[in-house]
Design an enzyme around this catalytic site. Structure first.
Site, PDB file in Angstrom:
ATOM      1  N   ARG A  57      -1.377 109.626 -48.493  1.00 60.65           N
ATOM      2  CA  ARG A  57      -1.848 109.915 -47.298  1.00 60.65           C
ATOM      3  C   ARG A  57      -3.220 110.850 -47.760  1.00 60.65           C
ATOM      4  O   ARG A  57      -3.014 111.860 -48.466  1.00 60.65           O
ATOM      5  CB  ARG A  57      -1.071 110.646 -46.378  1.00 60.65           C
ATOM      6  CG  ARG A  57      -1.759 111.331 -45.047  1.00 60.65           C
ATOM      7  CD  ARG A  57      -2.411 110.489 -44.471  1.00 60.65           C
ATOM      8  NE  ARG A  57      -3.104 111.241 -43.227  1.00 60.65           N
ATOM      9  CZ  ARG A  57      -3.772 110.651 -42.237  1.00 60.65           C
ATOM     10  NH1 ARG A  57      -3.974 109.357 -42.181  1.00 60.65           N
ATOM     11  NH2 ARG A  57      -4.449 111.318 -41.230  1.00 60.65           N
ATOM     12  N   GLU A  61      -8.436 118.041 -43.556  1.00 62.32           N
ATOM     13  CA  GLU A  61      -8.032 119.503 -43.068  1.00 62.32           C
ATOM     14  C   GLU A  61      -8.568 119.502 -41.835  1.00 62.32           C
ATOM     15  O   GLU A  61      -9.640 118.921 -41.010  1.00 62.32           O
ATOM     16  CB  GLU A  61      -8.983 120.626 -43.795  1.00 62.32           C
ATOM     17  CG  GLU A  61      -8.817 121.868 -43.369  1.00 62.32           C
ATOM     18  CD  GLU A  61      -9.730 122.716 -43.941  1.00 62.32           C
ATOM     19  OE1 GLU A  61      -9.441 123.872 -44.129  1.00 62.32           O
ATOM     20  OE2 GLU A  61     -10.808 122.423 -44.472  1.00 62.32           O
ATOM     21  N   CYS A  75      -4.400 114.598 -35.271  1.00 65.00           N
ATOM     22  CA  CYS A  75      -4.218 115.115 -37.000  1.00 65.00           C
ATOM     23  C   CYS A  75      -2.935 115.914 -37.264  1.00 65.00           C
ATOM     24  O   CYS A  75      -2.119 115.242 -38.342  1.00 65.00           O
ATOM     25  CB  CYS A  75      -5.263 116.059 -37.383  1.00 65.00           C
ATOM     26  SG  CYS A  75      -6.877 115.536 -37.177  1.00 65.00           S
ATOM     27  N   GLU A 101     -13.059 119.574 -42.169  1.00 64.08           N
ATOM     28  CA  GLU A 101     -12.947 120.036 -40.794  1.00 64.08           C
ATOM     29  C   GLU A 101     -13.958 119.213 -40.178  1.00 64.08           C
ATOM     30  O   GLU A 101     -15.151 119.243 -40.251  1.00 64.08           O
ATOM     31  CB  GLU A 101     -12.833 121.622 -40.611  1.00 64.08           C
ATOM     32  CG  GLU A 101     -12.557 122.010 -39.335  1.00 64.08           C
ATOM     33  CD  GLU A 101     -11.044 122.120 -39.192  1.00 64.08           C
ATOM     34  OE1 GLU A 101     -10.584 121.576 -38.291  1.00 64.08           O
ATOM     35  OE2 GLU A 101     -10.557 122.628 -40.052  1.00 64.08           O
ATOM     36  N   ARG A 103     -14.468 116.248 -39.396  1.00 66.01           N
ATOM     37  CA  ARG A 103     -15.107 114.958 -40.260  1.00 66.01           C
ATOM     38  C   ARG A 103     -16.288 115.233 -41.050  1.00 66.01           C
ATOM     39  O   ARG A 103     -17.165 114.813 -41.291  1.00 66.01           O
ATOM     40  CB  ARG A 103     -15.625 113.782 -39.165  1.00 66.01           C
ATOM     41  CG  ARG A 103     -14.317 112.986 -38.447  1.00 66.01           C
ATOM     42  CD  ARG A 103     -14.896 111.775 -37.735  1.00 66.01           C
ATOM     43  NE  ARG A 103     -16.075 111.744 -37.100  1.00 66.01           N
ATOM     44  CZ  ARG A 103     -16.021 112.168 -35.637  1.00 66.01           C
ATOM     45  NH1 ARG A 103     -14.744 112.480 -35.104  1.00 66.01           N
ATOM     46  NH2 ARG A 103     -16.976 112.133 -35.084  1.00 66.01           N
ATOM     47  N   THR A 123     -16.941 111.804 -28.959  1.00 64.73           N
ATOM     48  CA  THR A 123     -17.069 112.664 -30.265  1.00 64.73           C
ATOM     49  C   THR A 123     -18.235 111.988 -30.984  1.00 64.73           C
ATOM     50  O   THR A 123     -18.675 112.961 -31.691  1.00 64.73           O
ATOM     51  CB  THR A 123     -15.716 112.356 -30.965  1.00 64.73           C
ATOM     52  OG1 THR A 123     -15.833 112.953 -32.314  1.00 64.73           O
ATOM     53  CG2 THR A 123     -15.463 110.813 -31.322  1.00 64.73           C
ATOM     54  N   ASP A 135     -19.883 110.884 -39.483  1.00 59.85           N
ATOM     55  CA  ASP A 135     -18.831 111.443 -40.512  1.00 59.85           C
ATOM     56  C   ASP A 135     -19.426 111.651 -41.937  1.00 59.85           C
ATOM     57  O   ASP A 135     -19.990 111.074 -42.486  1.00 59.85           O
ATOM     58  CB  ASP A 135     -18.002 110.121 -40.725  1.00 59.85           C
ATOM     59  CG  ASP A 135     -16.527 110.472 -41.440  1.00 59.85           C
ATOM     60  OD1 ASP A 135     -16.456 111.229 -41.908  1.00 59.85           O
ATOM     61  OD2 ASP A 135     -15.455 109.534 -41.130  1.00 59.85           O
ATOM     62  N   ARG A 137     -17.625 113.257 -44.337  1.00 63.72           N
ATOM     63  CA  ARG A 137     -16.517 113.443 -45.546  1.00 63.72           C
ATOM     64  C   ARG A 137     -17.104 112.734 -46.559  1.00 63.72           C
ATOM     65  O   ARG A 137     -17.608 111.520 -46.574  1.00 63.72           O
ATOM     66  CB  ARG A 137     -15.216 112.987 -44.752  1.00 63.72           C
ATOM     67  CG  ARG A 137     -14.814 113.780 -43.741  1.00 63.72           C
ATOM     68  CD  ARG A 137     -13.367 113.345 -42.930  1.00 63.72           C
ATOM     69  NE  ARG A 137     -13.631 112.077 -42.472  1.00 63.72           N
ATOM     70  CZ  ARG A 137     -12.603 111.562 -41.548  1.00 63.72           C
ATOM     71  NH1 ARG A 137     -11.285 111.896 -41.692  1.00 63.72           N
ATOM     72  NH2 ARG A 137     -12.965 110.348 -40.941  1.00 63.72           N
ATOM     73  N   LYS A 163     -12.015 104.586 -44.808  1.00 59.12           N
ATOM     74  CA  LYS A 163     -11.377 105.582 -46.028  1.00 59.12           C
ATOM     75  C   LYS A 163     -10.913 104.325 -47.178  1.00 59.12           C
ATOM     76  O   LYS A 163     -10.956 104.807 -48.245  1.00 59.12           O
ATOM     77  CB  LYS A 163     -10.242 106.230 -45.352  1.00 59.12           C
ATOM     78  CG  LYS A 163      -9.745 107.331 -46.591  1.00 59.12           C
ATOM     79  CD  LYS A 163      -8.424 107.901 -45.571  1.00 59.12           C
ATOM     80  CE  LYS A 163      -8.941 108.609 -44.361  1.00 59.12           C
ATOM     81  NZ  LYS A 163      -7.764 109.800 -44.000  1.00 59.12           N
TER      82      LYS A 163
END
Length: 476
Positions: A57, A61, A75, A101, A103, A123, A135, A137, A163
């Site tokens: 996984r 955060e 989450c 935090e 995304r 969102t 996003d 990340r 991902k």
């Protein structure tokens, strides 16, 4: 494996000493790995390096969800479910990526986005209103950690296809992606639906398939089933039947009170993601998908296969008066061949893509072109089954004409009150003469899909036995 203990490897990864961390899910080994100045936490159990594709996984955060127990997101539930799954497997890793935090936009901006969501923005729209990325990340640190831990091939616990793409771009092979089967909460349902609709996240498979045959008072057999996101690919026997035959199939999703859109035409979305994936699976099973001009004008659909593997069907647009604009996606996007069915008096524009073929409809009074004639016309150009996808008027006319072999009608648990009607046709004043046919039911998340078997062909008979294309009205 030897911990780095403050040394730096070739990827810039700096590791700390391991320690034991007893949790409600089991005894994990906890260590930190710093990458580009950010220390990430890694929890492991067993010896993942000895497993061909251990459970992993990669968790972003989330202070509000992980630590404060917020139900605005999933989450915290995902974190707990991941640890439970890894502990049950006996070998696995959870990488807790700090700096992710919201995304990747940070806690302060995340709360600013929450405030905008409270006013009605989703969102993604909230991030964009703040000039922030959807996003932000970065998974470089996660890939470096996995390489260091000698786990270049993994089974990823995630509902986020992006991902998978990111990790594979950094040399990690994702042998399998698994859902965590965490059900949506009422407080997070809108947020999660927006991520599935706008960011291609995949709904969890929280429903299991059950099958029960029933017989109603009239002696008509039915099957009631519950289908998950993954099961929907495999358990609906209709898919293979449709693919191998030449059925005329219809699909429609409507509210409990029978509307497919609001009075202003907003239909985004009546039903949920599982039902929409089911629709794409039907598209992948047919040779052609037919819609009326009203659907193209209102929704500008692509009519392609995106949610499931498969080839795009030929797109067919029923447009007797040439009403759809030449800017419509079906006329400009070459993703799939398109048949533009127009009346004999219409002068079509040449400002359309080369993938578009103009087909003249037979002379008729107004829009009164028999559905059976339309089906025959399509079959002159396309082999295989035909999906009649919309809108409500088109599907209803094909049902009333008795040319449908099968109808998938999904009811969503929402009341619109007034809007664009779904199934409507001139019925009978006598209840005993109302249309009743064998059916199967499938629960797609919160939605209920009823598959009506309208002909002998759909019931496993031959085309010669079917009422299909008879134009003689609904089957008795």
């Amino acid at each position: 494996m030897t911990a780095l203990h403050g040394s730096t490897d070739s990827t810039g990864l700096v590791g700390g000493p391991p320690s034991k961390l007893p949790t409600v899910h089991g005894l994990f080994t906890l260590r930190t790995f710093a990458h580009d100045g950010t220390a990430h936490a890694v929890m492991s159990i067993g010896d993942p390096a000895l497993v061909d594709a251990p459970l992993v996984r990669v968790h972003s955060e989330c202070l509000t969800g992980d630590a404060l127990g917020s139900h605005r997101c999933d989450c915290g539930d995902q974190l707990s479910a991941s640890l439970a799954a890894i502990a049950q497997a006996g070998d696995g890793i959870l990488i807790y990526l700090r700096g992710h935090e919201g995304r990747g936009i940070g806690l302060e901006n995340k709360l600013r986005a929450y405030a905008l969501q409270d006013t009605g923005l989703d969102t993604v729209a909230a991030n964009r209103a703040l000039d922030l990325p959807d996003d932000a990340r970065d998974y470089t640190g996660a890939a470096a950690i996995l390489h260091y831990l000698d786990c270049p091939q993994i089974t990823l616990l995630s509902s986020n296809p992006s991902k998978v793409t990111a990790l594979e771009g950094m040399g990690i092979t994702v042998a399998e992606r698994r859902d965590l089967n965490v059900p949506d909460r009422p407080e997070s349902a809108g947020y999660l639906e927006a991520k599935r609709r706008l960011m291609d996240h995949i709904a969890p498979a929280v429903h299991r398939y059950v099958d029960k045959t029933e017989t109603n008072a009239e002696g008509t057999a039915s099957t009631v089933s519950t289908v998950s996101t993954e099961d929907a690919e495999d358990t609906l026997a209709a898919y293979d039947t449709i693919s191998d035959g030449d059925e005329v199939v219809a699909q429609l999703a409507q509210s409990e009170d029978g509307f497919i859109a609001t009075s202003d035409g907003d239909a985004q979305f009546v039903s949920g993601q599982i039902d929409r994936a089911h629709l794409h699976r039907i598209r992948a099973s047919v040779g052609a998908v037919l819609v009326g001009c009203g659907t193209v004008i209102a929704d500008d659909p692509r009519l392609t296969v995106r949610a499931v593997p498969g080839e795009n069907p030929v797109r067919v647009v029923l447009d007797p008066h040439g009403r759809i604009p030449t800017t419509a996606t079906v006329l400009t996007s070459p993703e799939s061949p398109t048949l533009w069915l127009i009346g004999a008096e219409v002068a079509p524009s040449s400002d359309v893509g080369d993938h578009v073929s103009v087909v003249r409809l037979p002379a008729a009074e107004g829009d009164d072109i028999p559905p059976a004639r339309i089906v025959s016309l399509i079959r002159e150009y396309v082999a295989g089954s035909i999906l009649v996808e919309g809108g409500g008027r088109t599907v209803s006319s094909f049902l009333a004409a008795g040319v449908l072999d099968r109808l998938f009608l999904t009811s969503a648990p929402v009341f619109i009150g007034n809007g664009v009607p779904g199934i409507r046709f001139e019925g009978t004043p006598v209840m005993a003469e109302a249309l009743r046919r064998p059916f199967r039911r499938y629960q797609f998340g919160e939605d209920m899909c009823t598959e009506y078997l309208l002909s002998e062909l759909a019931n496993g008979g031959s085309a010669e036995d079917s009422h299909r294309c008879s134009g003689g009205g609904p089957p008795a």
